[in-house]
Scaffold this motif. Structure first.
Motif, PDB file in Angstrom:
ATOM      1  N   LYS A 178      -6.636  10.543   8.559  1.00 43.13           N
ATOM      2  CA  LYS A 178      -7.161  11.157   9.780  1.00 43.13           C
ATOM      3  C   LYS A 178      -8.676  11.264   9.714  1.00 43.13           C
ATOM      4  O   LYS A 178      -9.377  10.976  10.698  1.00 43.13           O
ATOM      5  CB  LYS A 178      -6.541  12.543   9.978  1.00 43.13           C
TER       6      LYS A 178
ATOM      7  N   SER B 221      -8.732  11.686   3.955  1.00 42.18           N
ATOM      8  CA  SER B 221      -7.405  11.430   4.499  1.00 42.18           C
ATOM      9  C   SER B 221      -7.509  10.300   5.508  1.00 42.18           C
ATOM     10  O   SER B 221      -8.613   9.901   5.918  1.00 42.18           O
ATOM     11  CB  SER B 221      -6.846  12.692   5.181  1.00 42.18           C
TER      12      SER B 221
ATOM     13  N   PRO C 161       1.669  10.481  -0.558  1.00 47.95           N
ATOM     14  CA  PRO C 161       0.236  10.592  -0.864  1.00 47.95           C
ATOM     15  C   PRO C 161      -0.282   9.413  -1.688  1.00 47.95           C
ATOM     16  O   PRO C 161      -1.471   9.065  -1.592  1.00 47.95           O
ATOM     17  CB  PRO C 161       0.133  11.905  -1.651  1.00 47.95           C
TER      18      PRO C 161
ATOM     19  N   GLU D 193      -0.944   6.711   0.876  1.00 47.19           N
ATOM     20  CA  GLU D 193      -2.141   7.043   1.661  1.00 47.19           C
ATOM     21  C   GLU D 193      -3.408   6.766   0.854  1.00 47.19           C
ATOM     22  O   GLU D 193      -4.378   6.199   1.376  1.00 47.19           O
ATOM     23  CB  GLU D 193      -2.112   8.511   2.105  1.00 47.19           C
ATOM     24  N   ARG D 194      -3.397   7.128  -0.419  1.00 44.24           N
ATOM     25  CA  ARG D 194      -4.587   6.886  -1.248  1.00 44.24           C
ATOM     26  C   ARG D 194      -4.864   5.391  -1.387  1.00 44.24           C
ATOM     27  O   ARG D 194      -6.023   4.955  -1.316  1.00 44.24           O
ATOM     28  CB  ARG D 194      -4.408   7.529  -2.625  1.00 44.24           C
TER      29      ARG D 194
END
Length: 248
Positions: free
Chosen positions: A91, A89, A68, A71-72
């Protein structure tokens, strides 16, 4: 102390050491990664210049807290202004981009392991927004993950307290060396127009502390995203001693 008692204590110590090695991660063994790479275009679009999102990201099965964070950091690179909201996100970002981007636009996001050493995992994140113009917009960043502390290291975590000014002075000296090796130090206009600046992109690599700069920060776009290396020899008493390669 009798030889028998000394031998018994030594055996206990060896046994405890063996137990610790079973339950603690081996910092000399690199973390394994899993790569996830794909490219998606706008649904229903059939032309060669359909808007697209290209993602190439790594995952850490044995260090799931890192995923995570990566991703951030990638999502932060997608923002076109500092006050733009952060997508929920990757996505969600993909769906929004593909639904709104004009023809010819493309968004490229990547994370990769730059290196691992001394219980540190150095991850480089990058982005590139292609708008069909002659030059796209690239972005870069680093994540310095400490496996011992189980956290992302900030500059304050890296430095001996009170040594931030000394760190940036050493960085400025390294910048002068960078100018010299590229034949730019003797160009007064370049030196005036592109002075040294601080950067948030810092990596504790094995060969030195790397400073990465966005385009048009300390050099024109044509020179890309400059990297300046500050040798550890310049940082004795500045970087925390346990973060020097080989000292962990």
């Amino acid at each position: 102390m009798s030889l028998l008692k000394f031998t018994a204590m030594a055996c206990v110590a060896l046994t405890l050491g063996a137990c610790q090695s079973l339950f603690q991660p081996n910092m000399h063994t690199a973390l394994q990664t899993k790569r996830d790479a794909w490219e998606h275009t706008k649904p229903g679009c059939t032309t060669p210049d359909c808007p697209l999102v290209n993602l190439d990201v790594i995952h850490f099965p044995d260090e799931p807290d890192l995923d995570p964070i990566i991703e951030r950091r990638l999502l932060q690179l997608t923002r076109t202004s500092n006050d733009a909201p952060l997508p929920a996100s990757l996505k969600a970002y993909e769906n929004t981009f593909l639904s709104q981007a004009p023809t010819g636009y493309g968004s490229y996001l990547q994370s990769k392991v730059r290196e691992q050493h001394d219980g540190l995992v150095i991850i480089e994140v990058s982005s590139y927004l292609d708008t069909g113009a002659p030059h796209g917009t690239p972005g870069r960043g680093f994540i310095n993950w400490s496996r011992q502390q189980h956290k992302v290291l900030t500059l304050q975590d890296m430095l001996v307290p009170g040594q931030e000014a000394t760190f940036w002075k050493a960085a400025e000296e390294a910048h002068r060396g960078w100018l010299t090796t590229r034949g730019l130090a003797s160009d007064p206009k370049f030196v005036h127009d592109w002075p040294f600046k601080q950067t948030p992109h810092i990596a504790l690599t094995y060969g030195g502390v790397i400073l990465k700069y966005d385009v048009d920060t300390i050099a024109p776009y044509a020179l890309g995203q400059p990297e300046i290396k500050v040798d550890y020899l310049r940082l004795n008493g500045v970087i925390r001693p346990e973060l020097f390669p080989g000292r962990g």
